[in-house]
Design a protein around this motif. Structure first.
Motif, mmCIF file in Angstrom:
data_model
loop_
_atom_site.group_PDB
_atom_site.id
_atom_site.type_symbol
_atom_site.label_atom_id
_atom_site.label_comp_id
_atom_site.label_asym_id
_atom_site.label_seq_id
_atom_site.Cartn_x
_atom_site.Cartn_y
_atom_site.Cartn_z
ATOM 1 N N CYS A 147 -9.802 4.781 -8.709
ATOM 2 C CA CYS A 147 -9.016 3.764 -8.269
ATOM 3 C C CYS A 147 -7.629 4.394 -8.007
ATOM 4 N N LEU A 148 -6.985 3.395 -7.210
ATOM 5 C CA LEU A 148 -5.646 3.776 -6.534
ATOM 6 C C LEU A 148 -4.720 2.614 -6.956
ATOM 7 N N VAL A 149 -3.680 3.101 -7.721
ATOM 8 C CA VAL A 149 -2.501 2.117 -7.838
ATOM 9 C C VAL A 149 -1.380 2.490 -7.089
ATOM 10 N N ILE A 150 -1.014 1.635 -6.389
ATOM 11 C CA ILE A 150 0.284 1.982 -5.602
ATOM 12 C C ILE A 150 1.572 1.327 -6.364
ATOM 13 N N PRO A 151 2.196 2.074 -6.789
ATOM 14 C CA PRO A 151 3.414 1.676 -7.607
ATOM 15 C C PRO A 151 4.680 1.235 -6.716
ATOM 16 N N CYS A 152 5.041 -0.003 -6.902
ATOM 17 C CA CYS A 152 6.004 -0.797 -6.245
ATOM 18 C C CYS A 152 7.033 -1.628 -7.172
ATOM 19 N N ARG A 153 8.283 -1.312 -6.723
ATOM 20 C CA ARG A 153 9.480 -2.056 -7.302
ATOM 21 C C ARG A 153 10.479 -2.893 -6.445
ATOM 22 N N PHE A 154 10.953 -3.619 -6.714
ATOM 23 C CA PHE A 154 11.941 -4.390 -5.702
ATOM 24 C C PHE A 154 13.237 -4.638 -6.544
ATOM 25 N N ASP A 155 14.119 -4.834 -5.881
ATOM 26 C CA ASP A 155 15.607 -5.378 -6.509
ATOM 27 C C ASP A 155 16.180 -6.132 -5.391
ATOM 28 N N TYR A 156 17.313 -6.749 -5.624
ATOM 29 C CA TYR A 156 17.930 -7.670 -4.752
ATOM 30 C C TYR A 156 19.428 -7.716 -5.430
ATOM 31 N N ASN A 157 20.401 -8.240 -4.443
ATOM 32 C CA ASN A 157 21.873 -8.544 -4.790
ATOM 33 C C ASN A 157 22.350 -9.950 -4.413
ATOM 34 N N LYS A 158 21.343 -10.393 -3.685
ATOM 35 C CA LYS A 158 21.590 -11.722 -2.764
ATOM 36 C C LYS A 158 20.160 -12.619 -2.488
ATOM 37 N N TYR A 159 20.084 -13.711 -2.311
ATOM 38 C CA TYR A 159 18.783 -14.312 -1.935
ATOM 39 C C TYR A 159 17.648 -13.918 -2.925
ATOM 40 N N ARG A 205 5.189 -13.887 -7.340
ATOM 41 C CA ARG A 205 4.313 -14.092 -6.121
ATOM 42 C C ARG A 205 4.524 -12.815 -5.307
ATOM 43 N N VAL A 206 3.450 -12.181 -5.076
ATOM 44 C CA VAL A 206 3.511 -10.825 -4.125
ATOM 45 C C VAL A 206 2.339 -10.771 -3.410
ATOM 46 N N VAL A 207 2.454 -10.534 -2.098
ATOM 47 C CA VAL A 207 1.324 -10.583 -1.168
ATOM 48 C C VAL A 207 1.293 -9.169 -0.419
ATOM 49 N N TRP A 208 0.118 -8.684 -0.097
ATOM 50 C CA TRP A 208 0.045 -7.308 0.646
ATOM 51 C C TRP A 208 -0.696 -7.485 1.939
ATOM 52 N N TYR A 209 -0.159 -6.779 3.064
ATOM 53 C CA TYR A 209 -0.437 -6.877 4.434
ATOM 54 C C TYR A 209 -0.802 -5.406 4.627
ATOM 55 N N GLN A 210 -1.863 -5.497 6.059
ATOM 56 C CA GLN A 210 -1.909 -4.320 6.444
ATOM 57 C C GLN A 210 -0.970 -4.272 7.602
ATOM 58 N N TYR A 211 -0.469 -2.906 7.624
ATOM 59 C CA TYR A 211 0.541 -2.773 8.822
ATOM 60 C C TYR A 211 -0.382 -2.352 10.138
ATOM 61 N N VAL A 212 -0.091 -3.518 11.154
ATOM 62 C CA VAL A 212 -0.711 -3.108 12.536
ATOM 63 C C VAL A 212 0.389 -3.686 13.516
ATOM 64 N N SER A 213 0.013 -3.367 14.602
ATOM 65 C CA SER A 213 0.964 -3.610 15.726
ATOM 66 C C SER A 213 1.163 -5.122 16.127
ATOM 67 N N ARG A 229 -6.001 6.475 5.453
ATOM 68 C CA ARG A 229 -4.679 6.462 6.444
ATOM 69 C C ARG A 229 -4.718 5.029 6.623
ATOM 70 N N GLN A 230 -4.979 3.924 5.947
ATOM 71 C CA GLN A 230 -4.595 2.782 6.106
ATOM 72 C C GLN A 230 -3.071 2.458 5.603
ATOM 73 N N LYS A 231 -2.427 1.895 6.257
ATOM 74 C CA LYS A 231 -0.750 1.604 6.213
ATOM 75 C C LYS A 231 -0.669 0.121 5.514
ATOM 76 N N LEU A 232 -0.114 0.107 4.275
ATOM 77 C CA LEU A 232 0.096 -1.337 3.655
ATOM 78 C C LEU A 232 1.761 -1.442 3.449
ATOM 79 N N TYR A 233 1.989 -2.736 3.247
ATOM 80 C CA TYR A 233 3.036 -3.082 2.679
ATOM 81 C C TYR A 233 3.181 -4.274 1.991
ATOM 82 N N PRO A 234 4.040 -4.575 1.135
ATOM 83 C CA PRO A 234 3.985 -5.945 0.204
ATOM 84 C C PRO A 234 5.267 -6.771 0.734
#
Length: 429
Positions: free
Chosen positions: A39-51, A58-66, A114-119
């Motif tokens: 298995c592969l766990v992609i560790p991810c964290r986020f932070d913000y100071n506005k908005y 609620r997190v959704v993952w997408y495949q990065y394409v053109s 070589r798949q490229k992903l983003y949350p």
């Protein structure tokens, strides 16, 4: 001026987007390597100071394409995942950190290479004008060779000492970590993976090793749930130690002419350093033995018999080790003469004679006292004496009773025939 106003408007829009984007940030590795079949766990964290998001979970993952936004994971709309390589193989991975957006892919296949992903966090409320999530992506690399474990040894590498052994492995599947083992006895394995800053996880097995030889091999092995195995070994070239020579005897003093045991002990940590032990009194019998406990010991036992010339002299033990090292140790002889046998025998003999004389004297005194007491007793009364006639047998019937008795009158005799006559006693009778 219209062109200038348009330029000003574009600059303001870009500034607005930059300010909004800087209010958010997503933290995850840009490149991650995983073992095929695991298995592969992609560790991810986020932070913000506005908005702030309305639904931070609620997190959704997408495949990065053109063009477009191919869905990789969406727990609200799982059927919208169009690609088979991700459908049913992705899920959110929650950790103790609150603002998390990690993704787990299981099993990892060659199609993920070589798949490229983003949350995207809370996509219904946080739009691309607030933060461009696609600007932070991760590239997946799939490999079929497991990395070997890392072996580290801490402590002084000396024979007879203990060292700490750490066997570690780096992986990307914390839910199914690989199994570590060592070729030495060890405690419980720490199966709690530690997340590292590069997005990988670390599992460590710790043990304590007692170094028993100057050359010892330690092997750390790892086995993955996929069946992949790797191992790492390390040779411990330990330093040998030789302890000071010791000498001891059964007593602090030796009795002249009598044998006593004296021992000389050489202690060392490596068997190759076994010594040869000799004594300054080489003409006396000796015996040598070598044993192995926590350390090696060679013990020489000397049967020493002292003489009248030995008091104040030194009894020395010499050791020559196989590596050429020499040691010696000695004790000063304290010799005393044995007691003369005449006083030893005379004292008990005198005591025995005195005891015998006391017993004989006591018996003599007791007998003398008993004889004196018997002579002072009065004779027995006549009625207590046994008459000769009383001892004769009696016939029944016409027998005549010839028993004689005395009455109160001393001149009267009472017979068994019931008659009495006065007894006239005169000097002529």
């Amino acid at each position: 001026m219209p062109g200038f106003n348009f330029l000003i408007l574009q600059f303001c829009l870009l500034g607005y987007v930059f300010v909004c984007s800087s209010a958010w940030r997503v933290m995850m590795p840009s490149h991650l390597k995983g073992l095929v079949g695991s298995c592969l766990v992609i560790p991810c964290r986020f932070d913000y100071n506005k908005y702030p998001p309305q639904r931070p979970d609620r997190v959704v993952w997408y495949q990065y394409v053109s063009r477009g936004y191919p869905l990789v994971y969406d727990d609200w709309y799982p059927t919208y995942v169009t690609y088979d390589i991700f459908r049913g193989k992705t899920q959110a991975y929650r950790s103790g950190y609150g603002k998390t957006c990690s993704l787990k892919i299981e099993p990892l296949t060659w199609s993920h290479h070589r798949q490229k992903l983003y949350p995207w966090v809370d996509p219904e409320n946080i739009g691309k004008s607030t933060h461009g999530f696609y600007d932070t992506t991760v590239m997946i690399e799939v490999v079929d060779t497991a990395d070997p474990p890392n072996l580290q040894i801490y402590g002084a590498k000396k024979v007879g000492h203990s060292v700490d052994v750490h066997c570690s492995v780096y992986h990307t599947c914390p839910t199914k970590p690989p199994t570590l083992s060592l070729n030495i006895p060890h405690g419980n394995q720490d199966r709690t993976p530690v997340e590292l800053t590069d997005g990988t996880f670390k599992t460590t097995l710790k043990a304590t090793l007692l170094i028993e030889n100057d050359s010892q091999r330690v092997v750390c092995s790892v086995q993955y749930p996929t069946g992949h195995t790797k191992s790492t070994s390390s040779n411990i070239n330990a330093e040998c130690s030789i302890l000071p020579l010791t000498i001891s005897s059964t007593s602090n003093e030796f009795l002249e002419g009598y044998p006593s045991k004296v021992t000389c002990t050489a202690t060392y940590t490596c068997s190759k350093h076994r010594p040869t032990l000799t004594w300054s009194y080489g003409n006396m019998p000796t015996s040598t033995a070598t044993t192995k406990e926590a350390q090696w010991k060679t013990i020489s036992t000397l049967t020493f018999t002292s003489s009248a010339n030995d008091p104040g002299r030194s009894l020395t033990c010499y050791a020559v080790f196989s590596n050429g090292e020499r040691q010696e140790t000695s004790i000063t002889l304290q010799v005393k003469k044995p007691l003369s046998i005449a006083p030893v025998i005379a004292v008990p003999l005198v005591v025995l004679i005195l005891i015998i004389l006391a017993v004989v004297l006591g018996v003599f005194i007791c007998r003398r006292r008993r004889h004196t007491e018997d002579s002072m007793k009065p004779p027995p009364r006549p009625e207590k004496r046994n008459s000769f006639w009383n001892k004769l047998p009696r016939r029944q019937g016409n027998a005549v009773n010839l028993s004689v008795g005395y009455s109160n009158n001393p001149n009267t005799i009472i017979s068994g025939s019931n008659f009495s006559e006065p007894l006239n006693l005169s000097p002529e009778d």
